[in-house]
Design a protein around this motif. Structure first.
Motif, mmCIF file in Angstrom:
data_model
loop_
_atom_site.group_PDB
_atom_site.id
_atom_site.type_symbol
_atom_site.label_atom_id
_atom_site.label_comp_id
_atom_site.label_asym_id
_atom_site.label_seq_id
_atom_site.Cartn_x
_atom_site.Cartn_y
_atom_site.Cartn_z
ATOM 1 N N ALA A 79 0.829 -1.205 0.000
ATOM 2 C CA ALA A 79 0.000 0.000 0.000
ATOM 3 C C ALA A 79 0.864 1.256 0.000
ATOM 4 N N ASP A 80 1.964 1.229 0.740
ATOM 5 C CA ASP A 80 2.883 2.368 0.740
ATOM 6 C C ASP A 80 3.452 2.596 -0.657
ATOM 7 N N LEU A 81 3.799 1.514 -1.331
ATOM 8 C CA LEU A 81 4.300 1.620 -2.701
ATOM 9 C C LEU A 81 3.198 2.106 -3.637
ATOM 10 N N ALA A 82 1.976 1.612 -3.408
ATOM 11 C CA ALA A 82 0.848 2.058 -4.228
ATOM 12 C C ALA A 82 0.634 3.557 -4.081
ATOM 13 N N ASN A 83 0.816 4.072 -2.878
ATOM 14 C CA ASN A 83 0.691 5.516 -2.665
ATOM 15 C C ASN A 83 1.758 6.289 -3.438
ATOM 16 N N LYS A 84 2.944 5.706 -3.580
ATOM 17 C CA LYS A 84 4.026 6.366 -4.308
ATOM 18 C C LYS A 84 3.750 6.423 -5.801
ATOM 19 N N THR A 85 2.855 5.558 -6.284
ATOM 20 C CA THR A 85 2.507 5.637 -7.705
ATOM 21 C C THR A 85 1.736 6.918 -8.014
ATOM 22 N N LEU A 86 1.330 7.644 -6.982
ATOM 23 C CA LEU A 86 0.644 8.919 -7.165
ATOM 24 C C LEU A 86 1.626 10.081 -7.277
#
Length: 344
Positions: A79-86
């Motif tokens: 999820a932390d990595l998914a947030n970085k995709t923003l």
């Protein structure tokens, strides 16, 4: 970012696809993933003589949390990595890291040995979280053919096993409560990503069943049996129900309107109950954990509001969301406040 359009990735999150410029991937941007957990063997959290499944056995609960900790840690990292995709500067590297991490777990057969009831009941929300992070990564990068094959075959196999379990083996309560709702979300997310219509259909059928089962006031009958945790579990069920409806909306625009718009009643009841838990106490027959201060509402419990508000204008829901933002939940894909801000 590569200039491609992945319709199933966008559908899996119920969002438009975002495009970012490609950046060079550095190995140290992607820390080693948690060692894959293949076997899940969990006791029940609840006391043996508690038919309502609301009275926690502290010793057993500690065992469950210890067993799930590495899995949930893995999902939080995703999820932390998914947030970085923003973040335009971090998006490509973060997506590639998600692919690498998931490929490792897929090739190891992680989570595939879940044979007990409690293992199955715990697994659905974890599949939902994993697939949500994968869907987010797909909006900014394209995995290799090998990664695509291993990850998607793994997610489909996990999901199909859950479907068989809930269709044939799950206890009556679990087959109609929040556990089934999370299984529906997992099926819808994985179906959207992979294009497997049978998974999408099962998720849609599950959601319709649960929405239509709601009482006229919007309370969910199976959750209202949970004594002082009735409102807690109403919240836990509403999250996957709303997210599934959001995922389905692109291909099934009536996903929010099944049973004469009963989902809106479910949401309205839940929000009203958070303001006045007494309405749930009257149904459940006991004061709620939010009344006795055993529990305090946390932002992750209402992260689903962002998905709901992306399709509905609701001043009461918006006011609640604003008072707790940013709203994030690792099982729903990370920071949903930021994600829906960028998608609008």
């Amino acid at each position: 970012m590569t200039g491609f359009f992945l319709k199933y990735a966008a559908l899996a999150l119920g969002l438009s696809t975002c495009f970012f410029q490609t950046h060079v991937f550095a190995a140290d941007d992607c820390p080693a993933a948690t060692k894959p957990i293949v076997n899940i063997d969990l006791p029940s959290r609840y006391k043996d003589d508690d038919k309502s499944r609301s009275e926690i056995d502290e010793k057993l609960n500690a065992e469950v949390e210890k067993s799930l900790a590495p899995i949930d840690g893995f999902i939080r990292n995703l999820a932390d990595l998914a947030n970085k995709t923003l973040d335009e500067k971090k998006a490509s590297a973060a997506a590639k890291c998600i692919f690498r991490s998931l490929s490792g777990w897929a090739q190891a057969g992680a989570l595939t040995q879940a044979e007990t009831m409690n293992a199955h009941l715990a697994l659905s929300s974890r599949i939902a979280g994993i697939s949500a992070a994968y869907a987010r990564a797909l909006t900014v990068e394209k995995p290799s053919a090998t990664e695509t094959s291993s990850i998607q075959q793994w997610l489909v196999a996990l999901t199909q096993k859950q479907i068989v379990y809930f269709d044939t083996q799950a206890p009556p309560m679990a087959s109609r409560n929040n556990h089934r709702a999370w299984a529906g979300l997992a099926a819808a997310q994985v179906g959207a990503i992979t294009g497997q219509q049978n998974l999408l259909d099962w998720g849609a059928q599950t959601n319709e069943m649960l929405i239509c089962s709601a009482n006229p006031d919007g309370s969910l009958p199976e959750e209202m049996k949970r004594k002082d945790k009735a409102l807690h579990y109403q919240l836990h069920a509403v999250a996957p129900i709303v997210m599934t409806a959001r995922i389905l909306h692109s291909s099934k625009p009536d996903s929010l309107g099944v049973c004469d718009g009963k989902l809106d009643k479910i949401v309205d009841f839940t929000i009203a109950a958070l303001a006045n838990p007494e309405v749930v106490a009257d149904i459940a027959g006991t004061k709620q954990s939010f009344q006795t201060r055993k529990e305090k509402l946390k932002p992750f419990q209402i992260a689903w509001l962002e998905a709901y508000l992306s399709l509905r204008e609701d001043t009461v829901a918006l006011a609640l969301a604003k008072s707790y933002r940013p709203l994030a939940n690792s099982f729903l894909g990370g920071n949903l406040t930021r994600y829906y801000e960028l998608s609008n």
